[in-house]
Design a protein around this motif. Structure first.
Motif, PDB file in Angstrom:
ATOM      1  N   ASP A   6       0.861  -1.180   0.000  1.00  0.00           N
ATOM      2  CA  ASP A   6       0.000   0.000   0.000  1.00  0.00           C
ATOM      3  C   ASP A   6       0.898   1.231   0.000  1.00  0.00           C
ATOM      4  O   ASP A   6       1.244   1.773   1.057  1.00  0.00           O
ATOM      5  CB  ASP A   6      -0.920   0.006   1.219  1.00  0.00           C
ATOM      6  N   PRO A   7       1.328   1.688  -1.193  1.00  0.00           N
ATOM      7  CA  PRO A   7       2.267   2.812  -1.269  1.00  0.00           C
ATOM      8  C   PRO A   7       1.699   4.127  -0.772  1.00  0.00           C
ATOM      9  O   PRO A   7       2.443   5.095  -0.629  1.00  0.00           O
ATOM     10  CB  PRO A   7       2.609   2.873  -2.766  1.00  0.00           C
ATOM     11  N   SER A   8       0.387   4.200  -0.496  1.00  0.00           N
ATOM     12  CA  SER A   8      -0.170   5.420   0.083  1.00  0.00           C
ATOM     13  C   SER A   8       0.073   5.476   1.590  1.00  0.00           C
ATOM     14  O   SER A   8      -0.103   6.519   2.217  1.00  0.00           O
ATOM     15  CB  SER A   8      -1.678   5.499  -0.191  1.00  0.00           C
ATOM     16  N   TYR A   9       0.478   4.350   2.172  1.00  0.00           N
ATOM     17  CA  TYR A   9       0.672   4.257   3.620  1.00  0.00           C
ATOM     18  C   TYR A   9       2.126   3.979   3.987  1.00  0.00           C
ATOM     19  O   TYR A   9       2.658   4.505   4.959  1.00  0.00           O
ATOM     20  CB  TYR A   9      -0.222   3.149   4.174  1.00  0.00           C
ATOM     21  N   ARG A  10       2.775   3.130   3.185  1.00  0.00           N
ATOM     22  CA  ARG A  10       4.180   2.790   3.426  1.00  0.00           C
ATOM     23  C   ARG A  10       4.879   2.561   2.091  1.00  0.00           C
ATOM     24  O   ARG A  10       4.352   1.865   1.220  1.00  0.00           O
ATOM     25  CB  ARG A  10       4.305   1.532   4.281  1.00  0.00           C
ATOM     26  N   LYS A  11       6.055   3.141   1.950  1.00  0.00           N
ATOM     27  CA  LYS A  11       6.805   2.989   0.706  1.00  0.00           C
ATOM     28  C   LYS A  11       8.285   2.825   1.045  1.00  0.00           C
ATOM     29  O   LYS A  11       8.911   3.719   1.618  1.00  0.00           O
ATOM     30  CB  LYS A  11       6.591   4.181  -0.218  1.00  0.00           C
ATOM     31  N   SER A  12       8.850   1.663   0.707  1.00  0.00           N
ATOM     32  CA  SER A  12      10.257   1.358   0.923  1.00  0.00           C
ATOM     33  C   SER A  12      10.517  -0.024   0.334  1.00  0.00           C
ATOM     34  O   SER A  12       9.623  -0.638  -0.251  1.00  0.00           O
ATOM     35  CB  SER A  12      10.613   1.382   2.425  1.00  0.00           C
ATOM     36  N   ARG A  13      11.729  -0.522   0.477  1.00  0.00           N
ATOM     37  CA  ARG A  13      12.077  -1.861   0.027  1.00  0.00           C
ATOM     38  C   ARG A  13      12.710  -2.613   1.186  1.00  0.00           C
ATOM     39  O   ARG A  13      13.383  -2.019   2.037  1.00  0.00           O
ATOM     40  CB  ARG A  13      13.021  -1.807  -1.175  1.00  0.00           C
ATOM     41  N   VAL A  14      12.501  -3.951   1.213  1.00  0.00           N
ATOM     42  CA  VAL A  14      12.891  -4.739   2.383  1.00  0.00           C
ATOM     43  C   VAL A  14      13.671  -5.980   1.953  1.00  0.00           C
ATOM     44  O   VAL A  14      13.360  -6.605   0.937  1.00  0.00           O
ATOM     45  CB  VAL A  14      11.642  -5.160   3.193  1.00  0.00           C
ATOM     46  N   LEU A  15      14.683  -6.329   2.759  1.00  0.00           N
ATOM     47  CA  LEU A  15      15.453  -7.565   2.605  1.00  0.00           C
ATOM     48  C   LEU A  15      15.258  -8.392   3.867  1.00  0.00           C
ATOM     49  O   LEU A  15      15.487  -7.900   4.974  1.00  0.00           O
ATOM     50  CB  LEU A  15      16.937  -7.244   2.399  1.00  0.00           C
ATOM     51  N   TYR A  16      14.842  -9.646   3.710  1.00  0.00           N
ATOM     52  CA  TYR A  16      14.520 -10.466   4.879  1.00  0.00           C
ATOM     53  C   TYR A  16      15.648 -11.415   5.290  1.00  0.00           C
ATOM     54  O   TYR A  16      15.612 -11.960   6.393  1.00  0.00           O
ATOM     55  CB  TYR A  16      13.250 -11.268   4.619  1.00  0.00           C
ATOM     56  N   GLU A  17      16.610 -11.628   4.439  1.00  0.00           N
ATOM     57  CA  GLU A  17      17.714 -12.535   4.754  1.00  0.00           C
ATOM     58  C   GLU A  17      18.970 -11.731   5.028  1.00  0.00           C
ATOM     59  O   GLU A  17      19.494 -11.048   4.137  1.00  0.00           O
ATOM     60  CB  GLU A  17      17.940 -13.512   3.590  1.00  0.00           C
ATOM     61  N   LEU A  18      19.491 -11.823   6.265  1.00  0.00           N
ATOM     62  CA  LEU A  18      20.638 -11.021   6.665  1.00  0.00           C
ATOM     63  C   LEU A  18      21.934 -11.814   6.747  1.00  0.00           C
ATOM     64  O   LEU A  18      22.977 -11.255   7.101  1.00  0.00           O
ATOM     65  CB  LEU A  18      20.376 -10.357   8.026  1.00  0.00           C
ATOM     66  N   GLY A  19      21.885 -13.110   6.460  1.00  0.00           N
ATOM     67  CA  GLY A  19      23.091 -13.925   6.531  1.00  0.00           C
ATOM     68  C   GLY A  19      23.685 -13.914   7.926  1.00  0.00           C
ATOM     69  O   GLY A  19      22.970 -13.926   8.932  1.00  0.00           O
ATOM     70  N   GLU A  20      25.024 -13.866   8.003  1.00  0.00           N
ATOM     71  CA  GLU A  20      25.708 -13.884   9.293  1.00  0.00           C
ATOM     72  C   GLU A  20      25.408 -12.645  10.129  1.00  0.00           C
ATOM     73  O   GLU A  20      25.538 -12.665  11.363  1.00  0.00           O
ATOM     74  CB  GLU A  20      27.218 -13.978   9.069  1.00  0.00           C
ATOM     75  N   TYR A  21      24.981 -11.561   9.473  1.00  0.00           N
ATOM     76  CA  TYR A  21      24.720 -10.326  10.215  1.00  0.00           C
ATOM     77  C   TYR A  21      23.435 -10.418  11.037  1.00  0.00           C
ATOM     78  O   TYR A  21      23.269  -9.657  11.989  1.00  0.00           O
ATOM     79  CB  TYR A  21      24.685  -9.141   9.251  1.00  0.00           C
ATOM     80  N   GLY A  22      22.559 -11.334  10.683  1.00  0.00           N
ATOM     81  CA  GLY A  22      21.362 -11.527  11.492  1.00  0.00           C
ATOM     82  C   GLY A  22      21.713 -11.978  12.900  1.00  0.00           C
ATOM     83  O   GLY A  22      21.212 -11.442  13.900  1.00  0.00           O
ATOM     84  N   THR A  23      22.620 -12.953  12.997  1.00  0.00           N
ATOM     85  CA  THR A  23      23.052 -13.454  14.304  1.00  0.00           C
ATOM     86  C   THR A  23      23.840 -12.399  15.070  1.00  0.00           C
ATOM     87  O   THR A  23      23.666 -12.224  16.285  1.00  0.00           O
ATOM     88  CB  THR A  23      23.903 -14.715  14.132  1.00  0.00           C
ATOM     89  N   GLU A  42      21.419  -9.787  16.389  1.00  0.00           N
ATOM     90  CA  GLU A  42      20.586 -10.354  17.448  1.00  0.00           C
ATOM     91  C   GLU A  42      21.353 -10.474  18.756  1.00  0.00           C
ATOM     92  O   GLU A  42      20.831 -10.158  19.830  1.00  0.00           O
ATOM     93  CB  GLU A  42      20.067 -11.731  17.018  1.00  0.00           C
ATOM     94  N   ASP A  43      22.605 -10.916  18.699  1.00  0.00           N
ATOM     95  CA  ASP A  43      23.409 -11.054  19.919  1.00  0.00           C
ATOM     96  C   ASP A  43      23.618  -9.700  20.593  1.00  0.00           C
ATOM     97  O   ASP A  43      23.533  -9.584  21.826  1.00  0.00           O
ATOM     98  CB  ASP A  43      24.757 -11.691  19.586  1.00  0.00           C
ATOM     99  N   ARG A  44      23.885  -8.657  19.801  1.00  0.00           N
ATOM    100  CA  ARG A  44      24.070  -7.327  20.383  1.00  0.00           C
ATOM    101  C   ARG A  44      22.765  -6.817  21.005  1.00  0.00           C
ATOM    102  O   ARG A  44      22.776  -6.178  22.059  1.00  0.00           O
ATOM    103  CB  ARG A  44      24.536  -6.344  19.303  1.00  0.00           C
ATOM    104  N   LEU A  45      21.656  -7.085  20.347  1.00  0.00           N
ATOM    105  CA  LEU A  45      20.368  -6.636  20.869  1.00  0.00           C
ATOM    106  C   LEU A  45      20.047  -7.297  22.205  1.00  0.00           C
ATOM    107  O   LEU A  45      19.586  -6.637  23.144  1.00  0.00           O
ATOM    108  CB  LEU A  45      19.264  -6.934  19.856  1.00  0.00           C
ATOM    109  N   ARG A  46      20.279  -8.593  22.293  1.00  0.00           N
ATOM    110  CA  ARG A  46      19.997  -9.305  23.543  1.00  0.00           C
ATOM    111  C   ARG A  46      20.841  -8.760  24.690  1.00  0.00           C
ATOM    112  O   ARG A  46      20.373  -8.688  25.836  1.00  0.00           O
ATOM    113  CB  ARG A  46      20.257 -10.805  23.365  1.00  0.00           C
ATOM    114  N   ALA A  47      22.070  -8.365  24.391  1.00  0.00           N
ATOM    115  CA  ALA A  47      22.939  -7.834  25.436  1.00  0.00           C
ATOM    116  C   ALA A  47      22.459  -6.476  25.947  1.00  0.00           C
ATOM    117  O   ALA A  47      22.642  -6.142  27.121  1.00  0.00           O
ATOM    118  CB  ALA A  47      24.366  -7.719  24.900  1.00  0.00           C
TER     119      ALA A  47
END
Length: 318
Positions: free
Chosen positions: A70-87, A90-95
Motif C-alpha cells: 500500500d504505497p499510500s501508507y508505506r513505501k520502501s524496500r525490504v530484505l529479509y535474509e541477513l546472513g551472518e549479520y542476522g546473528t 541479534e546477539d548485540r540486541l539481547r545484550a
C-alpha cells in the motif's frame, strides 16, 4: 610505550516529556556505535551486493492476516535474509535489552525470537503513523514487545529526512490538533534506537536526489517477540481427552467445512488504510463540509500529509 585507547560504545537516553498537563513520558533508548567499524562496513557491503533481493514493503490491514503493498501508507524496500549479520545483530540486541527494559520500567520477559529485516528508504519513501503491535494477525504481531531500528548508510551520506517521529498521545490516538506532542530522532550513522512496540510513530519522507540504491537510508529493524505464556503441562491432554479426540477424527465433517472456508474470497484488492477527504466522502456518503468540520473539531482522527487523510476504520465507526 603508550597504548592506544579504544573508544567504547556510548549510549544516551531520550524521553519525550508530555505537554498540556499530562503526567507521562515516552522514554527511548539510543545506543551509538552499535557495531564496530569493520562490522558496519561489512554490513553495508552485504546490503549493496544483495540489492536484487529487496522487495517492496508491505502493511497488514485490519482483518486481513496477510501483508499487502500500500504505497499510500508505506513505501520502501525490504530484505529479509541477513546472513551472518542476522546473528551478529541479534546477539548485540539481547545484550542491550536488560538496560533498555530498566529504562522503560518493564519486567524482563521470555523471548520467543527476534524478527530482523533490512529496510532501504529512497527518495519519497515513508511510513505513516502506526503501532508495531496493533494487529491481531498474524499471530506474532500482538506479541511484539520491543521495537528496534539501527541506522546505517554509505559514506558520504547522500540523503536527508527519514526521521523517526514519536507521538505522545492520549489513549494511543494521534489527534489532528496542531498541539500534538512529538519527538523526532534523526538518522545517524551506526546508531540504534529501542522503544516499546505500542508507541505511535512514523518515518518521515526521505529525500535522496540521486535516487541511487547505494545512497538510501538503510535500517536493520525489527522486534523482540514475546514467548506465549502457556506451558507444555497446561496444554497436555489427558488420556480421556486423547481418546475423545481420536474418536472425533472419525467424523470428517470438519474437513468439508475447512474446504468451504478456503473458498471464501478474501477482500482483494486490499482497501487503503487512509483516505483523502474526497475518498472519505465517497466511501461514507458524508459531505466534504461535514467531514472537515469533524476534523477541525477533533471529533475525527486525521493526519495531515499535504492534505487531511482519515483512517478507513474510523469512517466505518461513524
Amino acid at each position: 610505550m603508550s597504548t592506544k585507547k579504544t573508544r567504547q560504545p556510548s549510549h544516551r537516553v531520550r524521553a519525550l516529556k508530555s505537554a498540556g498537563g499530562l503526567n507521562q513520558s515516552l522514554p527511548v533508548f539510543v545506543q551509538r556505535d552499535f557495531l564496530t567499524r569493520s562490522e558496519l562496513r561489512g554490513l553495508t557491503r552485504y546490503v549493496l551486493t544483495h540489492e536484487p533481493e529487496f522487495t517492496e514493503s508491505s502493511v497488514i490491514p485490519d482483518g486481513v492476516p496477510e501483508g499487502a503493498n500500500d504505497p499510500s501508507y508505506r513505501k520502501s524496500r525490504v530484505l529479509y535474509e541477513l546472513g551472518e549479520y542476522g546473528t551478529l545483530i541479534e546477539d548485540r540486541l539481547r545484550a542491550l535489552l536488560p538496560e533498555a527494559l530498566r529504562l522503560f520500567d518493564r519486567e524482563p520477559f521470555a523471548i520467543s525470537h527476534i524478527d530482523t529485516q533490512i529496510t532501504a528508504s529512497n527518495d519519497g519513501d515513508f511510513f505513516k503513523v502506526h503501532q508495531d503491535n496493533s494487529m491481531v494477525e498474524p499471530l506474532d504481531i500482538p506479541l511484539r514487545e520491543i521495537s528496534f531500528v539501527h541506522y546505517f548508510n554509505s559514506e558520504p551520506k547522500a540523503f536527508s529526512g527519514g526521521q523517526l517521529r514519536f507521538y505522545d498521545a492520549e489513549e494511543g490516538e494521534v489527534q489532528s490538533s496542531e498541539k500534538k506532542r512529538t519527538m523526532t530522532v534523526t538518522p545517524r550513522q551506526n546508531t540504534l534506537v529501542l522503544f516499546p512496540s505500542w508507541y505511535n510513530h512514523e518515518v518521515l519522507p526521505v529525500k535522496c536526489p540521486t535516487r541511487k540504491f547505494a545512497n538510501s537510508r538503510f535500517t536493520a529493524n525489527g522486534w523482540f517477540i514475546r514467548a506465549e505464556a502457556a506451558s507444555d503441562e497446561a496444554n497436555a491432554a489427558s488420556p480421556q481427552e486423547t481418546l475423545a479426540n481420536s474418536e472425533a477424527t472419525a467424523d470428517m465433517g470438519w474437513l468439508i467445512d475447512a474446504a468451504k472456508a478456503l473458498s471464501v474470497p478474501r477482500p482483494y484488492p486490499i482497501p487503503k488504510l487512509y483516505l483523502t477527504l474526497e475518498e472519505a466522502s465517497e466511501f461514507s456518503g458524508l459531505s466534504l463540509e461535514y467531514l472537515e468540520q469533524l476534523v477541525q473539531e477533533y471529533k475525527l482522527t486525521a493526519v495531515y500529509d499535504g492534505g487531511w487523510k482519515i483512517r478507513r476504520t474510523d469512517l466505518e465507526s461513524l
